[in-house]
Design a protein around this motif. Structure first.
Motif, mmCIF file in Angstrom:
data_model
loop_
_atom_site.group_PDB
_atom_site.id
_atom_site.type_symbol
_atom_site.label_atom_id
_atom_site.label_comp_id
_atom_site.label_asym_id
_atom_site.label_seq_id
_atom_site.Cartn_x
_atom_site.Cartn_y
_atom_site.Cartn_z
ATOM 1 N N VAL A 36 0.849 -1.186 0.000
ATOM 2 C CA VAL A 36 0.000 0.000 0.000
ATOM 3 C C VAL A 36 0.887 1.239 0.000
ATOM 4 N N LEU A 37 0.287 2.380 -0.343
ATOM 5 C CA LEU A 37 1.020 3.639 -0.317
ATOM 6 C C LEU A 37 0.839 4.308 1.041
ATOM 7 N N GLY A 38 1.942 4.451 1.765
ATOM 8 C CA GLY A 38 1.914 5.122 3.048
ATOM 9 C C GLY A 38 2.432 6.545 2.925
ATOM 10 N N PRO A 39 2.582 7.245 4.028
ATOM 11 C CA PRO A 39 3.070 8.645 3.974
ATOM 12 C C PRO A 39 4.497 8.768 3.452
ATOM 13 N N TYR A 40 5.277 7.670 3.509
ATOM 14 C CA TYR A 40 6.666 7.730 3.051
ATOM 15 C C TYR A 40 6.895 6.878 1.810
ATOM 16 N N GLY A 41 5.803 6.451 1.154
ATOM 17 C CA GLY A 41 5.947 5.645 -0.043
ATOM 18 C C GLY A 41 5.383 4.251 0.147
ATOM 19 N N PRO A 42 5.742 3.307 -0.742
ATOM 20 C CA PRO A 42 5.205 1.941 -0.644
ATOM 21 C C PRO A 42 5.612 1.258 0.661
ATOM 22 N N GLU A 43 4.687 0.521 1.244
ATOM 23 C CA GLU A 43 4.967 -0.257 2.449
ATOM 24 C C GLU A 43 4.047 -1.460 2.483
ATOM 25 N N TRP A 44 4.479 -2.481 3.207
ATOM 26 C CA TRP A 44 3.636 -3.669 3.345
ATOM 27 C C TRP A 44 2.406 -3.329 4.167
ATOM 28 N N GLN A 45 1.280 -3.884 3.777
ATOM 29 C CA GLN A 45 0.058 -3.670 4.552
ATOM 30 C C GLN A 45 0.220 -4.300 5.930
ATOM 31 N N GLU A 46 -0.126 -3.550 6.946
ATOM 32 C CA GLU A 46 0.081 -4.007 8.314
ATOM 33 C C GLU A 46 -0.725 -5.268 8.610
#
Length: 604
Positions: free
Chosen positions: A240-250
């Motif tokens: 997913v797209l987080g505030p700092y870029g792509p990240e794994w969904q929690e």
């Protein structure tokens, strides 16, 4: 008899039946001018006949006039005894050690071949316990045996409503393995792409190095469109797209797992001993016992399955002293760090193999073997693993390849610098701890002994008014003895935990070159496809498919980089706070000893 000669470019050591070894510059005799899925069959200078990687030899181009075999240079009948009999079955390719992912795409290449090998040695070797050759998991209908049903309880990897139905893997490809007279890169027709015409004559070439991580991980096969199948919802790994870029969904259902009470146990009437660790996952509350060999097995499965995820390294094995208290305590702490990183990773924590490891009852050997076989027969590995990754699409989610490349290069430089600094810090801390345990203790006790000697000399004065001074000086000597002991015991409290953390992160840093190599390999294929489009040799639709698949790898790589930084900040913040707190407590104890000695002089 006309022979086609080739010259070996590199040394090659055969590792499987049916292969032959090569020496650099060695002249080879080819049995056929047809390349067999990246291999040639030939005879080396020692008369051995078999297969060798095509990229390891310089073969004359198609149409080259073969040499006539000299009467004395080579006598084919001399090696006829090595040829298979006419009635034998067609030669079967060896396991893809040198051409992973290249055998008609029926077998998925293994990532763990280069970076992980099952440990060999006397420490917790595999035995018949929980792992015999006959298992119910191989019986019809048992392969799909399920793990404890955490999905219905809201604990599964798919979350609420996650599908628990089976998926059918359908690997297909229109890739044709061309002969040596065609382009070195095999012709690729991605499922769903347009029909090939004059505009699609060019193809993206394969890597010549079939041992590279990009090839062995399945990244190349995925980018070239050779993997297709059906993935159930519970197996999807979302970026997913987080505030700092792509990240794994929690992980919607986070948990922790403690490792406690390492105990020595025996089997075979005491003939074999081992250490078992008690694991208590917070999401089940049910304790299980695992040996180090079970951790080792799990690590191997995870490394093979997740080529773009940094699986934390396990504490190192030790051949001797396995039952010494200090070693057991140190290993337990290392395993606790390992478990913390496993539970903190949104993908690894929800992996079926990891959940089986945490939840299968220690006494249920049948259930353990069933889950173990299921994990080992997992089809979503190699190229098919990348099919499970779900990424954002369209609009702001689009990736700029130059920006991605810049970020990855920046992270590569960061990991190199961090690796150098962690090695230096680890050496410095280790040396400082050694000095505290031996040197500082000895020096402080030497000072204390000297004060005691002065006190004994003053006692010869026999004056009543000097008794208090003599006792105070003797107490000062005892205080310095106690301070020396405090120095010897202190590294366990502050320096050892720092070294444990550094060792864990050195393992992570060792993983990232391979992860970055996979992403770099995908970017190279995209650049090559764009060049073909510009030259009018490839359809835009086909090039777009390559870029879309590269984007999936890029999203996963950036998500893993983000997770590494996030967990790094958490760990080093916590560890530095702990270190300084322990340092303060230590010097408070030293100060207290000195103040007690000082007060002894008040009544002198």
């Amino acid at each position: 008899m006309a022979l086609l000669r080739a010259r070996a470019l590199y040394d090659f050591k055969s590792e499987n039946p049916g292969e032959i070894s090569l020496r650099e510059h060695e002249v080879l005799s080819l049995c056929s001018d047809q390349e067999i899925e990246g291999w040639f069959e030939g005879v080396n200078s020692r008369g051995d006949r078999g297969l060798f990687p095509a990229s390891y030899a310089n073969v004359p181009p198609a149409g080259f006039e073969p040499l006539a075999a000299p009467a004395t240079a080579f006598n084919p009948p001399a090696v006829q005894h090595q040829l298979p009999p006419p009635a034998a079955e067609p030669f079967q390719l060896p396991p893809p050690a040198a051409s992973s992912g290249f055998s008609s795409f029926q077998a998925v290449p293994s990532y763990g071949g280069s970076s992980y090998q099952t440990s060999q040695g006397s420490d917790d070797d595999w035995d018949d316990d929980w792992d015999d050759s006959s298992t119910v998991a191989d019986e019809p209908g048992v392969l799909g045996g399920s793990y404890p049903d955490y999905e219905n309880a809201g604990l599964g990897s798919g979350g609420p409503g996650g599908s628990s139905s089976r998926y059918r893997l359908s690997t297909r490809s229109d890739l044709s393995i061309s002969s040596r007279s065609s382009h070195p890169g095999s012709h690729l027709h991605h499922p769903g792409s347009g029909t090939g015409g004059p505009k699609s004559s060019a193809t993206v070439s394969r890597n010549l190095n079939r041992f590279s991580t990009f090839v062995k991980s399945g990244g190349e096969a995925f980018v070239l469109g050779e993997a297709s199948g059906f993935v159930k919802d519970g197996d999807k790994l979302c970026v997913v797209l987080g505030p700092y870029g792509p990240e794994w969904q929690e992980n919607p259902y986070p948990f922790q797992c403690s490792i406690e009470d390492p105990t020595k146990q025996t089997k075979f009437k005491g003939m074999k001993s081992y250490i078992a660790y008690k694991l208590v996952p917070s999401h089940t509350g049910q304790q299980v016992h695992r040996r180090y060999k079970h951790f080792d097995w799990l690590y191997g499965r995870l490394v093979e399955k997740f080529p773009v995820i940094s699986v934390p390294h396990l504490p190192e094995k030790q051949a001797t002293g396995r039952f010494e208290e200090d070693f057991i305590s140190k290993r337990r702490k290392g395993l606790a760090w390992w478990m913390d990183h496993m539970c903190s990773h949104p993908v690894l924590a929800q992996c079926d193999a990891f959940q089986h490891f945490l939840t299968c009852p220690s006494t249920d050997e049948k259930a353990w073997k069933q889950g173990k076989r299921k994990a080992e027969k997992d089809e979503m590995v190699g190229a098919n693993f990348f099919l499970t990754i779900s990424v954002p699409t369209g609009g702001p989610a689009a990736l700029d390849l130059q920006e991605v490349e810049s970020k990855v290069d920046g992270f590569k430089s960061f990991t190199k610098k961090m690796d150098e600094s962690t090695i230096q810090l680890n050496q410095t801390v280790s040396e400082f701890a050694r000095k505290q345990v031996t040197g500082f203790k000895k020096e402080y006790q030497k000072v204390g002994h000297s004060f005691k000697g002065l006190s004994q000399a003053f006692e010869m004065d026999q004056q009543a008014f000097s008794v208090g001074l003599n006792q105070a000086i003797a107490f000062t000597g005892e205080a310095y003895d106690a301070i020396g002991e405090l120095f010897a015991e202190q590294p366990r409290q502050d320096l050892d935990p720092v070294m444990d953390l550094l060792a864990l992160y050195q393992g992570h840093l060792a993983n990232f070159p391979d992860i970055i190599h996979v992403q770099k390999g995908a970017l190279t294929k995209v650049k090559e496809s764009k060049r073909h489009v510009e030259e009018g040799k490839m359809e835009v639709q086909k090039a777009d498919g390559i870029q879309d698949r590269c984007n999936i790898i890029s999203f996963a790589t950036l998500a893993e980089i983000h997770h590494f930084h996030k967990i790094r900040v958490r760990d080093f913040k916590s560890q530095m706070q702990h270190f300084l707190q322990q340092q303060i407590l230590f010097f408070q104890k030293v100060t207290q000893k000195l103040e007690e000695a000082l007060h002894k002089y008040d009544n002198v």
